[in-house]
Design a protein around this motif. Structure first.
Motif, mmCIF file in Angstrom:
data_model
loop_
_atom_site.group_PDB
_atom_site.id
_atom_site.type_symbol
_atom_site.label_atom_id
_atom_site.label_comp_id
_atom_site.label_asym_id
_atom_site.label_seq_id
_atom_site.Cartn_x
_atom_site.Cartn_y
_atom_site.Cartn_z
ATOM 1 N N VAL A 2 0.832 -1.193 0.000
ATOM 2 C CA VAL A 2 0.000 0.000 0.000
ATOM 3 C C VAL A 2 0.868 1.245 0.000
ATOM 4 O O VAL A 2 0.627 2.184 -0.762
ATOM 5 N N TYR A 21 -7.798 5.072 -4.625
ATOM 6 C CA TYR A 21 -7.233 3.778 -4.225
ATOM 7 C C TYR A 21 -7.253 3.644 -2.709
ATOM 8 O O TYR A 21 -7.690 2.634 -2.164
ATOM 9 N N GLU A 24 -10.796 3.113 -1.255
ATOM 10 C CA GLU A 24 -11.491 1.878 -1.622
ATOM 11 C C GLU A 24 -10.776 0.608 -1.188
ATOM 12 O O GLU A 24 -11.375 -0.460 -1.206
ATOM 13 N N ILE A 25 -9.526 0.707 -0.803
ATOM 14 C CA ILE A 25 -8.773 -0.508 -0.497
ATOM 15 C C ILE A 25 -9.328 -1.262 0.704
ATOM 16 O O ILE A 25 -9.340 -2.488 0.724
ATOM 17 N N ASP A 26 -9.832 -0.546 1.700
ATOM 18 C CA ASP A 26 -10.373 -1.259 2.858
ATOM 19 C C ASP A 26 -11.659 -1.998 2.513
ATOM 20 O O ASP A 26 -11.933 -3.072 3.035
ATOM 21 N N GLU A 28 -12.437 -3.350 -0.449
ATOM 22 C CA GLU A 28 -12.144 -4.504 -1.294
ATOM 23 C C GLU A 28 -11.289 -5.560 -0.602
ATOM 24 O O GLU A 28 -11.463 -6.749 -0.802
ATOM 25 N N TYR A 29 -10.334 -5.121 0.229
ATOM 26 C CA TYR A 29 -9.378 -6.057 0.813
ATOM 27 C C TYR A 29 -9.431 -6.125 2.337
ATOM 28 O O TYR A 29 -8.660 -6.850 2.951
#
Length: 166
Positions: A2, A21, A24-26, A28-29
């Motif tokens: 990250v 990014y 939205e990363i939390d 999706e992942y």
């Protein structure tokens, strides 16, 4: 990973993409950002945005900003030439990380940028009094056969510990 991605966005001035990014990363992942991750976003925003946007981002953080975020804010003040705000932040960081030299390097750079050489010398003198010296820039590479370390300004010799210094 990250940190590398956000840093890459920062260095290529793709601010909106980097912020998207990060947001939205939390989802999706299931990623939970660390203070360092927030610090890189502050740096990303400061590179291309206003200080107001940076301050809004910090105020909206779900946790209290730590040294990484505050150091990035100091960097934002340097980018935007905000000497008084940078000095206030440096005092806060000095209390949190009295032996760390990173934020002091930013302050030195700001003073140099703004022609405040007397203040720069004052910071250098205080660093010496506290036994703080500027660390050399370095990077390293781990391979299965050998570890290599690269130190800025060195000549390229292999040390007893197997590190190659360039």
């Amino acid at each position: 990973m990250v940190v590398a991605l956000i840093s890459a966005y920062s260095h290529t001035s793709l601010v909106e993409e980097g912020l998207t990014y990060f947001k939205e990363i939390d989802k999706e992942y299931g990623f939970i950002p660390l203070d360092e991750n927030y610090g890189f976003v502050v740096d990303l925003s400061a590179q291309a945005g206003s200080l107001d946007e940076v301050k809004k981002f910090i105020a909206a953080m779900p946790k209290k900003p730590g040294p990484s975020v505050l150091g990035a804010l100091l960097g934002a003040y340097k980018i935007h030439g905000e000497v008084e705000e940078a000095e206030k932040m440096a005092k806060i960081l000095l209390k949190l990380e009295s032996k760390e030299d990173g934020f002091q390097k930013l302050l030195l750079s700001l003073y140099l940028k703004t022609g405040m050489l007397d203040k720069r010398e004052e910071v250098i003198s205080k660093m010496r009094e506290r036994g703080i010296s500027k660390r050399q820039s370095l990077s390293w590479l781990d391979t299965s056969k050998r570890n290599y370390i690269f130190i800025l300004g060195d000549t390229g010799r292999v040390h007893d510990n197997g590190f190659l210094v360039c």
